[in-house]
Write a protein that holds these residues in place. Sequence first.
Motif, PDB file in Angstrom:
ATOM      1  N   UNK A  57      44.117 127.008  13.187  1.00 60.56           N
ATOM      2  CA  UNK A  57      43.718 127.750  14.055  1.00 60.56           C
ATOM      3  C   UNK A  57      44.446 127.917  15.252  1.00 60.56           C
ATOM      4  N   UNK A  58      44.895 129.059  15.631  1.00 62.65           N
ATOM      5  CA  UNK A  58      45.724 129.626  16.831  1.00 62.65           C
ATOM      6  C   UNK A  58      47.168 128.919  16.507  1.00 62.65           C
ATOM      7  N   UNK A  59      47.476 128.573  15.102  1.00 61.01           N
ATOM      8  CA  UNK A  59      48.645 128.177  14.758  1.00 61.01           C
ATOM      9  C   UNK A  59      49.295 126.827  15.505  1.00 61.01           C
ATOM     10  N   UNK A  60      48.244 126.135  15.663  1.00 63.66           N
ATOM     11  CA  UNK A  60      48.435 124.904  16.319  1.00 63.66           C
ATOM     12  C   UNK A  60      48.008 124.801  17.802  1.00 63.66           C
ATOM     13  N   UNK A  61      47.349 125.898  18.147  1.00 63.93           N
ATOM     14  CA  UNK A  61      47.062 125.840  19.639  1.00 63.93           C
ATOM     15  C   UNK A  61      45.778 125.192  19.733  1.00 63.93           C
ATOM     16  N   UNK A  62      44.889 125.294  18.675  1.00 64.87           N
ATOM     17  CA  UNK A  62      43.444 124.606  18.712  1.00 64.87           C
ATOM     18  C   UNK A  62      43.633 123.128  18.758  1.00 64.87           C
ATOM     19  N   UNK A  63      44.478 122.307  17.961  1.00 64.93           N
ATOM     20  CA  UNK A  63      44.852 121.330  18.109  1.00 64.93           C
ATOM     21  C   UNK A  63      45.228 120.585  19.112  1.00 64.93           C
ATOM     22  N   UNK A  64      46.124 121.568  20.017  1.00 67.01           N
ATOM     23  CA  UNK A  64      46.847 121.245  21.085  1.00 67.01           C
ATOM     24  C   UNK A  64      45.835 121.031  22.234  1.00 67.01           C
ATOM     25  N   UNK A  65      45.142 121.924  22.432  1.00 66.97           N
ATOM     26  CA  UNK A  65      43.883 121.982  23.483  1.00 66.97           C
ATOM     27  C   UNK A  65      42.657 121.043  23.233  1.00 66.97           C
ATOM     28  N   UNK A  66      42.544 120.991  21.932  1.00 64.27           N
ATOM     29  CA  UNK A  66      41.507 119.833  21.662  1.00 64.27           C
ATOM     30  C   UNK A  66      41.898 118.546  22.052  1.00 64.27           C
ATOM     31  N   UNK A  67      43.032 118.032  21.454  1.00 65.00           N
ATOM     32  CA  UNK A  67      43.747 116.886  21.896  1.00 65.00           C
ATOM     33  C   UNK A  67      43.657 116.604  23.379  1.00 65.00           C
ATOM     34  N   UNK A  68      44.445 117.459  24.203  1.00 68.48           N
ATOM     35  CA  UNK A  68      44.342 117.427  25.602  1.00 68.48           C
ATOM     36  C   UNK A  68      43.128 116.980  26.265  1.00 68.48           C
ATOM     37  N   UNK A  69      41.893 117.467  25.787  1.00 67.11           N
ATOM     38  CA  UNK A  69      40.766 117.286  26.250  1.00 67.11           C
ATOM     39  C   UNK A  69      40.103 116.084  25.515  1.00 67.11           C
ATOM     40  N   UNK A  70      40.086 115.860  24.413  1.00 68.47           N
ATOM     41  CA  UNK A  70      39.475 114.601  23.774  1.00 68.47           C
ATOM     42  C   UNK A  70      40.044 113.325  24.279  1.00 68.47           C
ATOM     43  N   UNK A  71      41.413 113.401  24.655  1.00 67.16           N
ATOM     44  CA  UNK A  71      41.962 112.128  24.987  1.00 67.16           C
ATOM     45  C   UNK A  71      41.617 111.610  26.385  1.00 67.16           C
ATOM     46  N   UNK A  72      40.626 112.569  27.114  1.00 66.38           N
ATOM     47  CA  UNK A  72      40.024 112.071  28.204  1.00 66.38           C
ATOM     48  C   UNK A  72      38.567 111.453  28.112  1.00 66.38           C
ATOM     49  N   UNK A  73      38.026 111.284  26.946  1.00 66.63           N
ATOM     50  CA  UNK A  73      36.705 110.821  26.697  1.00 66.63           C
ATOM     51  C   UNK A  73      37.153 109.531  25.778  1.00 66.63           C
ATOM     52  N   UNK A  74      36.065 108.600  25.505  1.00 66.04           N
ATOM     53  CA  UNK A  74      36.207 107.565  24.672  1.00 66.04           C
ATOM     54  C   UNK A  74      36.410 107.973  23.152  1.00 66.04           C
ATOM     55  N   UNK A  75      37.508 107.393  22.536  1.00 69.87           N
ATOM     56  CA  UNK A  75      37.873 107.812  21.316  1.00 69.87           C
ATOM     57  C   UNK A  75      36.510 107.291  20.448  1.00 69.87           C
ATOM     58  N   UNK A  76      36.122 106.324  20.653  1.00 70.53           N
ATOM     59  CA  UNK A  76      34.898 105.838  19.484  1.00 70.53           C
ATOM     60  C   UNK A  76      33.667 106.576  19.846  1.00 70.53           C
ATOM     61  N   UNK A  77      33.487 107.652  20.853  1.00 73.49           N
ATOM     62  CA  UNK A  77      32.353 108.375  21.120  1.00 73.49           C
ATOM     63  C   UNK A  77      32.322 109.388  20.276  1.00 73.49           C
ATOM     64  N   UNK A  78      33.778 110.061  19.589  1.00 71.39           N
ATOM     65  CA  UNK A  78      33.717 111.044  18.894  1.00 71.39           C
ATOM     66  C   UNK A  78      33.974 111.056  17.411  1.00 71.39           C
ATOM     67  N   UNK A  79      33.657 111.962  16.444  1.00 72.01           N
ATOM     68  CA  UNK A  79      34.217 112.225  15.157  1.00 72.01           C
ATOM     69  C   UNK A  79      35.145 113.471  15.454  1.00 72.01           C
ATOM     70  N   UNK A  80      36.565 113.366  14.795  1.00 69.94           N
ATOM     71  CA  UNK A  80      37.348 114.458  14.905  1.00 69.94           C
ATOM     72  C   UNK A  80      37.914 114.498  13.516  1.00 69.94           C
ATOM     73  N   UNK A  81      37.850 115.798  13.009  1.00 71.88           N
ATOM     74  CA  UNK A  81      38.235 116.336  11.800  1.00 71.88           C
ATOM     75  C   UNK A  81      39.457 117.272  11.824  1.00 71.88           C
ATOM     76  N   UNK A  82      40.438 117.222  11.133  1.00 72.80           N
ATOM     77  CA  UNK A  82      41.484 118.363  10.931  1.00 72.80           C
ATOM     78  C   UNK A  82      41.686 118.698   9.440  1.00 72.80           C
TER      79      UNK A  82
END
Length: 327
Positions: A57-82
Motif C-alpha cells: 500500500x503506497x509501496x511502504x507509505x501506508x505502513x509509515x503513516x499508520x505507524x506514525x499515528x498509532x504510536x501516539x495511542x495506547x498499544x494495547x487499545x488496538x489490533x494491527x495487521x500487516x
Amino acid sequence: MTNDTNGHRRIGFASRLGFGASGIGTLYRDVSETAAREVLATAYNAGLRYFDTAPLYGHGLSELRLGQYLRTVPRDSITVSTKVGRYMVPPRGESVDYGLWASPLRLKPVFDYSYDGTMRSLEQSANRLGFQDFDLVYIHDVDRFTHGDAYERRFGEAMDGSYRALDDLRRAGHVKAIGVGVNEGDVATRFVEAGQFDAVMIAGRYTLLDHSAAADLFPAAEKAGTEIVVAGVFNSGILATGSDKSAATYDYGAPPAEITARAQRIERICEKYDVPLQAAAIQFPFRNRLVSAAVLGMSRPERVAQNLEWSKYAIPEAFWQEIDDLC
C-alpha cells in the motif's frame, strides 16, 4: 489471543469494523500527510480499533503513516495487521509500475515468499510501523488474480517459506496470529487445509453481490477454527457507487453484464425497503457468525462517519430474506 469453547485460538479483534489503510497509501488519489493523520485520528476517536495495512500500500507509505499515528495511542487499545510476500528496494534506475497508487514512496516492490524474504519483509514493516511485535500477519496475494500461471509455484513457495517463517515467529511469541489474505475462495480454502492459520482475509468473495466463499472457504475455516476477516465489501466500487454510474467497477475493472444485472436486482430490493445500498453492503458479512471482522478502506474523515452510520442503519429482516432468495 484467547481460546473459544472448542479450544480454537481467537484473535480478539479490538473492533469488528476495521480501518483499511490502503487509502492513506494514496490508492487512486493523493492524500497529504495532514489528511492521513486526520482520517486516522477520526477513525480512532470514533471507536475503530482494528487497523490493517501492507507493504504494497503506497509501496511502504501506508505502513509509515499508520505507524506514525498509532504510536501516539495506547498499544494495547488496538489490533494491527500487516502482510508479507513483498519487500521494497530502491529501483536504482529501473522503471517501476506504480499502478493504482497516486503518490507512493518511490520504491520497487519485490515478490518473495521465501523464509528469508518473509523475515526481510517483516523487518521493513517493523521499521516503518515502529512496532516490535505484530498482532496478525497475513501472507499476501498468493492467488491466480495476482500471479496467473505462476500461482502453483508461488503457493509452494509460500507454504515452504512464508508459512514456516510466520509459524516460527508465532511459536516464539513475536507474532500473535498468522493468516492469509487473498482474492479467491478456493485458494483461501487450500491454505486453510494446508496449514494452521488463525485468520483468513478474503477480499470481494463474501459480499452482498458475491457469496462464493461461503461454499468452500467457510466450511473449511469452521472445521479448522480459522477466523474470517472480510475485505472489499463494496467489490471495489459497484456497491458503493451503484450500478448506473459509468465509473462503477467490480474487482477493479468494468463489471461483467451478469454482475451489473445482479447489482440492479439488489438495488431494487434496497429501494423497496428504503435501505442504502452501502449500509446493506457493510452489514451483510456480519450476518454470518464465522465473520470476526470486516475491513473498509477509508481516506477521508467524512467517510469514517458515513461508514459507521451505515454500519448501524436499521435493516428489517424481510430485506435480508429477499436478498437470500436471490441466491
